[in-house]
Design an enzyme around this catalytic site. Structure first.
Site, PDB file in Angstrom:
ATOM      1  N   HIS A  55      54.453 134.090  30.836  1.00  0.00           N
ATOM      2  CA  HIS A  55      55.683 133.717  30.917  1.00  0.00           C
ATOM      3  C   HIS A  55      56.243 133.097  31.911  1.00  0.00           C
ATOM      4  O   HIS A  55      55.495 133.216  33.195  1.00  0.00           O
ATOM      5  CB  HIS A  55      56.603 134.909  30.601  1.00  0.00           C
ATOM      6  CG  HIS A  55      56.881 136.082  31.605  1.00  0.00           C
ATOM      7  ND1 HIS A  55      57.223 135.817  32.782  1.00  0.00           N
ATOM      8  CD2 HIS A  55      55.798 136.895  31.691  1.00  0.00           C
ATOM      9  CE1 HIS A  55      56.980 137.079  33.456  1.00  0.00           C
ATOM     10  NE2 HIS A  55      55.941 137.692  32.822  1.00  0.00           N
ATOM     11  N   ARG A 112      61.260 137.892  28.480  1.00  0.00           N
ATOM     12  CA  ARG A 112      60.915 136.944  29.341  1.00  0.00           C
ATOM     13  C   ARG A 112      59.742 136.312  28.524  1.00  0.00           C
ATOM     14  O   ARG A 112      59.493 134.982  28.587  1.00  0.00           O
ATOM     15  CB  ARG A 112      60.311 137.404  30.595  1.00  0.00           C
ATOM     16  CG  ARG A 112      59.242 138.629  30.608  1.00  0.00           C
ATOM     17  CD  ARG A 112      59.240 139.140  32.056  1.00  0.00           C
ATOM     18  NE  ARG A 112      58.104 140.300  32.287  1.00  0.00           N
ATOM     19  CZ  ARG A 112      58.008 141.588  31.853  1.00  0.00           C
ATOM     20  NH1 ARG A 112      59.213 141.899  31.345  1.00  0.00           N
ATOM     21  NH2 ARG A 112      57.285 142.229  32.153  1.00  0.00           N
ATOM     22  N   GLU A 162      53.433 143.463  28.563  1.00  0.00           N
ATOM     23  CA  GLU A 162      52.796 143.471  30.031  1.00  0.00           C
ATOM     24  C   GLU A 162      52.142 145.090  30.211  1.00  0.00           C
ATOM     25  O   GLU A 162      52.435 145.584  29.463  1.00  0.00           O
ATOM     26  CB  GLU A 162      53.782 143.357  30.975  1.00  0.00           C
ATOM     27  CG  GLU A 162      53.340 143.270  32.396  1.00  0.00           C
ATOM     28  CD  GLU A 162      52.113 142.576  32.826  1.00  0.00           C
ATOM     29  OE1 GLU A 162      51.112 142.790  32.335  1.00  0.00           O
ATOM     30  OE2 GLU A 162      52.531 141.690  33.723  1.00  0.00           O
ATOM     31  N   HIS A 164      52.029 138.183  28.962  1.00  0.00           N
ATOM     32  CA  HIS A 164      52.152 138.465  30.319  1.00  0.00           C
ATOM     33  C   HIS A 164      50.700 138.320  31.228  1.00  0.00           C
ATOM     34  O   HIS A 164      49.682 138.369  30.460  1.00  0.00           O
ATOM     35  CB  HIS A 164      52.658 139.982  30.328  1.00  0.00           C
ATOM     36  CG  HIS A 164      53.831 139.940  29.400  1.00  0.00           C
ATOM     37  ND1 HIS A 164      55.162 140.047  30.003  1.00  0.00           N
ATOM     38  CD2 HIS A 164      53.852 140.311  28.060  1.00  0.00           C
ATOM     39  CE1 HIS A 164      56.292 140.026  29.189  1.00  0.00           C
ATOM     40  NE2 HIS A 164      55.428 140.139  27.920  1.00  0.00           N
TER      41      HIS A 164
END
Length: 214
Positions: free
Chosen positions: A18, A69, A96, A166
């Site tokens: 991202h 995100r 993440e 991520h």
């Protein structure tokens, strides 16, 4: 970076970390917290999408995490390649790494509290988790079954797959794709908003890659 012919590598997988988030900008441990992209992060995603469009990349399906995100990055990039309505599946398995007690803390403050050596171990060791959090090894154990059971079948059908995720969920995928050790993957740096194009053989095995950083 090297490329391959379609005959040599019929399958395509594109991974993107991202764009910069508000908490990246503030130097905070983010993990499963859910800040938005910064203006710079939006621009990074637009540029990454434009680089994919310049190479004529199109996709059959996209995957992203449960965090905004990554989802925003995915939407921006797909818009840039002319596929704003592409089927996109979001799942927390691609989130993440969960940073536990570190989440929301400034990284410099964490170093003052626990010491720089301990924080570095938590950040860059493969199998030592932060307090109440995941190690990268734990993240790999979460991400890979989802990849093998849900994403890989699309690749093996010849579908072109895009994943916006991520840093550490991408490391989990890259470790698998490139056959890296735990020590090797923790050293891999991944820029925000930069697509990595993987060329895979008919069995989904790594052939070559191209990093779209210009």
């Amino acid at each position: 970076m090297s490329t391959t012919t379609t005959a040599a590598a019929p399958n395509l997988l594109v991974l993107t970390r991202h764009g910069e988030s508000e908490w990246n900008k503030l130097n905070l441990f983010t993990g499963w917290k859910n800040p938005a992209l910064t203006e710079n992060g939006i621009k990074e995603a637009e540029i990454g999408g434009q680089r994919m469009a310049k190479r004529g990349l199109k996709f059959d399906i996209a995957f992203t995490s449960a965090l905004q995100r990554a989802q925003s990055t995915c939407k921006i990039m797909l818009k840039e390649v002319g596929q704003p309505d592409l089927q996109t599946i979001a799942n927390e398995k691609l989130n993440e790494r969960f940073y536990g007690d570190l989440q929301g803390l400034n990284k410099d403050d964490a170093r003052k509290k626990w010491g720089p050596e301990q924080v570095q171990i938590w950040r860059r060791s493969y199998d030592v988790p932060p307090p109440n959090g995941e190690s990268l090894k734990d993240t790999v154990a979460r991400v890979l079954p989802y990849y093998k059971e849900t994403i890989l079948p699309h690749i093996l059908k010849g579908e072109k797959v895009f994943i916006a995720a991520h840093g550490n969920s991408m490391r989990a995928l890259i470790k698998e794709l490139e056959g890296l050790s735990g020590e090797e993957i923790v050293k891999r740096e991944l820029s925000t908003g930069v697509p990595i194009v993987y060329h895979l053989d008919k069995d989904g095995k790594y052939v070559s890659k191209e990093i779209l950083d210009n």
